[in-house]
Design an enzyme around this catalytic site. Structure first.
Site, PDB file in Angstrom:
ATOM      1  N   CYS A   1      71.395  47.956  84.697  1.00  0.00           N
ATOM      2  CA  CYS A   1      71.716  48.919  85.728  1.00  0.00           C
ATOM      3  C   CYS A   1      71.383  48.376  87.106  1.00  0.00           C
ATOM      4  CB  CYS A   1      70.921  50.217  85.494  1.00  0.00           C
ATOM      5  SG  CYS A   1      71.146  50.917  83.843  1.00  0.00           S
TER       6      CYS A   1
ATOM      7  N   ARG B   1      74.338  53.210  86.296  1.00  0.00           N
ATOM      8  CA  ARG B   1      74.093  52.941  84.887  1.00  0.00           C
ATOM      9  C   ARG B   1      75.202  52.155  84.204  1.00  0.00           C
ATOM     10  NH1 ARG B   1      73.674  56.724  79.505  1.00  0.00           N
ATOM     11  NH2 ARG B   1      72.376  55.279  78.316  1.00  0.00           N
ATOM     12  N   LEU B   2      74.781  51.123  83.458  1.00  0.00           N
ATOM     13  CA  LEU B   2      75.634  50.443  82.487  1.00  0.00           C
ATOM     14  C   LEU B   2      75.099  50.837  81.124  1.00  0.00           C
ATOM     15  CD1 LEU B   2      77.863  48.356  81.766  1.00  0.00           C
ATOM     16  CD2 LEU B   2      76.072  46.607  81.815  1.00  0.00           C
TER      17      LEU B   2
ATOM     18  N   ASN C   1      66.069  49.394  85.409  1.00  0.00           N
ATOM     19  CA  ASN C   1      67.077  48.358  85.211  1.00  0.00           C
ATOM     20  C   ASN C   1      66.547  47.398  84.163  1.00  0.00           C
ATOM     21  OD1 ASN C   1      69.006  46.279  85.446  1.00  0.00           O
ATOM     22  ND2 ASN C   1      67.943  45.357  87.185  1.00  0.00           N
ATOM     23  N   GLY C   2      67.223  47.289  83.020  1.00  0.00           N
ATOM     24  CA  GLY C   2      66.784  46.342  82.002  1.00  0.00           C
ATOM     25  C   GLY C   2      66.842  46.906  80.603  1.00  0.00           C
ATOM     26  N   GLU C   3      66.103  46.280  79.703  1.00  0.00           N
ATOM     27  CA  GLU C   3      66.013  46.705  78.317  1.00  0.00           C
ATOM     28  C   GLU C   3      64.588  46.497  77.828  1.00  0.00           C
ATOM     29  OE1 GLU C   3      68.444  48.183  76.850  1.00  0.00           O
ATOM     30  OE2 GLU C   3      70.089  47.639  78.188  1.00  0.00           O
TER      31      GLU C   3
ATOM     32  N   ASP D   1      65.539  53.787  75.534  1.00  0.00           N
ATOM     33  CA  ASP D   1      64.272  53.164  75.913  1.00  0.00           C
ATOM     34  C   ASP D   1      63.726  53.677  77.247  1.00  0.00           C
ATOM     35  OD1 ASP D   1      66.340  51.999  77.310  1.00  0.00           O
ATOM     36  OD2 ASP D   1      65.696  49.935  77.007  1.00  0.00           O
TER      37      ASP D   1
ATOM     38  N   ILE E   1      82.712  27.760  78.547  1.00  0.00           N
ATOM     39  CA  ILE E   1      83.510  27.320  79.688  1.00  0.00           C
ATOM     40  C   ILE E   1      83.546  25.800  79.691  1.00  0.00           C
ATOM     41  CG2 ILE E   1      83.416  27.076  82.209  1.00  0.00           C
ATOM     42  CD1 ILE E   1      84.621  29.659  81.428  1.00  0.00           C
TER      43      ILE E   1
ATOM     44  N   SER F   1      72.001  34.619  75.926  1.00  0.00           N
ATOM     45  CA  SER F   1      72.078  33.275  76.483  1.00  0.00           C
ATOM     46  C   SER F   1      70.948  32.415  75.932  1.00  0.00           C
ATOM     47  CB  SER F   1      72.001  33.316  78.010  1.00  0.00           C
ATOM     48  OG  SER F   1      70.655  33.389  78.440  1.00  0.00           O
TER      49      SER F   1
END
Length: 631
Positions: free
Chosen positions: A2, A50-51, A75-77, A100, A291, A363
């Site tokens: 977010c 929010r995402l 913002n985060g997890e 969460d 890529i 990643s």
């Protein structure tokens, strides 16, 4: 994932205009396209974009605790939120959502500021406690998620996930900090201890900041650090098993989501390791994305395809070419501050590719810093051994002068660049490693500056904070100090900034399992011989992954996500290289010797020297200043 932003009045309580908070979050809409909210109270305003990735239908923000005492924007997890939820429920907490975010609120009300020590995740959040009448800001241990803040002329503190959130406030000043230009020219980015604009600060990784209405702005408080001062006495085979356990835990914990999930795959050791454990934990083919480049020497797509075939992933690839650099202004706008890591463009492109199929991508970032995977770390380890054998007087009086007169050979392999090695050995280990990491060494930067700008800088050099950081590192050896500096300086300033901005630009959540703090702490205690063996870094990781990955993936020469910017600036982008010395934006600043810039550009285009990285830095600086509205 977010975007957050807010205002808080220190020293007094004034009303907060919700429209101002709404404008600050509005420019962060790319970070959270699925929802928006603003909450205001006496002297405080909190905004959120929010995402949705967990509890998609629930957990709107700003969110109030069940008691109504505390309000959070996040913002985060939090990857261990289910375990914390069970523990807090046993203490009597009541939950109204399945996500969460509410766990953070209840953890705050149970443990106060110590709640951050219990969170395993990537995060930047703000909690306003109406009972305590204070605002609590926190950033995760390694700095995966960003948080900017500044004091404004009306006595308020503004904060936001990105600098553009602060710039949306009408009282925000746009005055460049000269030391930030020196830092940027040295490193290619503005490190976390500084901002491009005077008065703006970044909350350091592993720190919290508590603001009260009846006081000023205190210094942030550190709640976590990584120590390289201890050494594990366990047997190598046991350490290998423990490493595999940490890797499995880190990857599987980051696969929890209520939306489609995939992984970036370069074909290197780190991303291949992540994909290996994802494939082991998933019943479906893992979605992977890579890529490639139109310059063969920099292209790794064949390695990625090999790993994708090995684990039966659903693989997608895309090639980046020079003509895609018409997006320079777009890339500059993502970062706000000047940012010259040229791999930002392909990173953005792979994020775009991934976002077409998934909302979350894992990643492989972090393993090089934590487990000594960079070539510069291996060379530094060897140089430190040489420093112990060569007397100081010889290094200073013989190697130093010899390094200054020795011809520069950028074209040669690193072991044959005697000038670089001699100059490094002549100084301390910290100064040598700073030289290895710098894009433009101190003597070159000095030659670029105008007399007036050099006078502004005085005695300050960008290497000073870096050398101090290494000197104070909780460490035993030069290798320890180099890794510590990479984790604390390079990682949050360059790597994590790049991934956060490029992924958030397309509303993609990027997760970094190899930066699980328990894995990092484990790696920091490994004996040096299990980190570096001969000229191979990440030795224990490669040994442990031998059961999953073939040797030609594990032991091939490291390429990294390298963009062929030097070739491009001699070819399709030569006009941009020549245009640097004529840039009206840079000329107005009075910072540089424009004649010198013109000489460097022509020497690069003619192939007499390689100034590609420097020229790219100047291009991105020019574009960033324009985006910031600096005149």
């Amino acid at each position: 994932m977010c975007g957050i932003a807010g205002l808080f009045h220190c020293g007094t309580i004034k009303p907060v205009d919700p429209l101002r908070v709404e404008r600050m979050t509005g420019v962060l809409a790319h970070r959270g396209p699925d929802g928006a909210g603003v909450w205001t109270g006496p002297g405080v305003g909190l905004g959120h974009r929010r995402l949705s990735v967990i509890d998609v239908e629930g957990s709107p923000q700003p969110m109030a605790s069940f008691s109504g005492r505390s309000i959070v924007i996040f913002n985060g997890e939090i990857y261990n939120y289910r375990e914390l939820r069970r523990e807090l429920t046993e203490y009597g907490a009541t939950f109204q959502t399945e996500g969460d975010t509410e766990v953070i609120l209840e953890a705050w009300e149970r443990w106060g500021p110590d709640c951050v020590r219990r969170l395993n995740g990537m995060f930047a959040f703000a909690i306003y406690d109406q009972g305590r009448r204070e605002l609590f800001l926190a950033r995760d241990r390694l700095g995966v998620k960003p948080l900017f803040y500044c004091e404004l002329s009306d006595g308020s503190v503004a904060f936001a996930s990105e600098l553009k959130g602060l710039l949306a406030h009408p009282l925000m000043r746009r005055e460049v900090d000269p030391k930030a230009i020196e830092d940027y020219l040295a490193w290619g980015y503005v490190p976390d201890h500084r901002s491009i604009l005077r008065g703006v600060k970044k909350l350091p990784a592993g720190h919290t900041l508590t603001l009260r209405h009846d006081g000023g702005v205190p210094e942030p408080q550190q709640y976590w650090d990584v120590s390289f001062a201890e050494r594990s006495a366990a047997k190598p085979r046991d350490l290998e098993a423990e490493l595999l356990h940490h890797l499995q835990e880190a990857v599987t914990s980051r696969m929890v989501a209520d939306v489609p999930l995939g992984a970036f795959l370069s074909g290197g050791v780190d991303s291949s390791t992540v994909v290996a454990f994802m494939a082991e934990a998933s019943r479906r083919p893992v979605s992977t994305f890579s890529i490639g480049f139109d310059v063969a020497e920099a292209d790794e797509t064949s390695h990625a395809e090999k790993v994708a075939a090995l684990f039966g992933t659903d693989h997608s690839a895309h090639t980046v070419s020079a003509d895609q650099f018409d997006a320079i202004d777009t890339v500059a706008g993502m970062f706000d501050e000047p940012f010259a890591d040229a791999s930002a463009l392909p990173t953005w492109r792979v994020c775009q590719l991934a976002r077409e199929n998934v909302t979350i991508a894992l990643s492989g970032d972090g393993a090089d810093e934590a487990m000594a995977g960079y070539r510069r770390q291996v060379f530094h380890h060897r140089e430190e051994q040489a420093r112990r054998l060569i007397p100081n007087a010889v290094r200073e009086k013989v190697l130093g002068p010899l390094g200054r007169v020795y011809p520069k050979a950028d074209w040669a392999p690193r072991p044959l660049r005697a000038k670089t090695t001699l100059q490094s050995l002549a100084g301390s280990g910290a100064h040598g490693y700073a030289r290895a990491l710098a894009v433009v060494p101190s003597e070159w930067r000095g030659a670029l500056y105008s007399n007036a700008f050099a006078a502004q800088l005085g005695e300050y050099r960008a290497e000073d904070p870096f050398v101090e950081l290494m000197a104070k590192a909780p460490a035993r050896s030069g290798l320890d100090r180099a890794q510590y500096a990479d984790l604390k300086f390079w990682l949050p300033g360059d790597i994590l900034t790049k991934v956060d901005r490029t992924s958030m630009a397309v509303s993609l959540e990027a997760r970094e399992p190899l930066l699980d703090h328990r894995l990092v702490e484990f790696a920091a205690c490994l004996p040096e011989g299990l980190r570096v063996k001969g000229m191979q870094g990440k030795w224990l990781l490669k040994t442990a992954m031998g059961r999953y990955l073939p040797n030609d993936i594990l032991y091939r020469p490291k390429q990294g996500f390298v963009t062929p910017v030097s070739e491009w600036l001699r070819g399709p982008l030569a006009g941009k290289a020549r245009g640097i010395a004529k840039s009206a934006m840079l000329a107005r600043t009075g910072w540089f010797d424009n004649a010198r810039l013109a000489e460097l550009a022509e020497a690069h285009i003619a192939g007499r020297s390689d100034h590609g990285r420097l020229l790219w830095q100047l291009v991105m600086l020019d574009r960033s200043l324009a985006r910031l509205g600096i005149t």
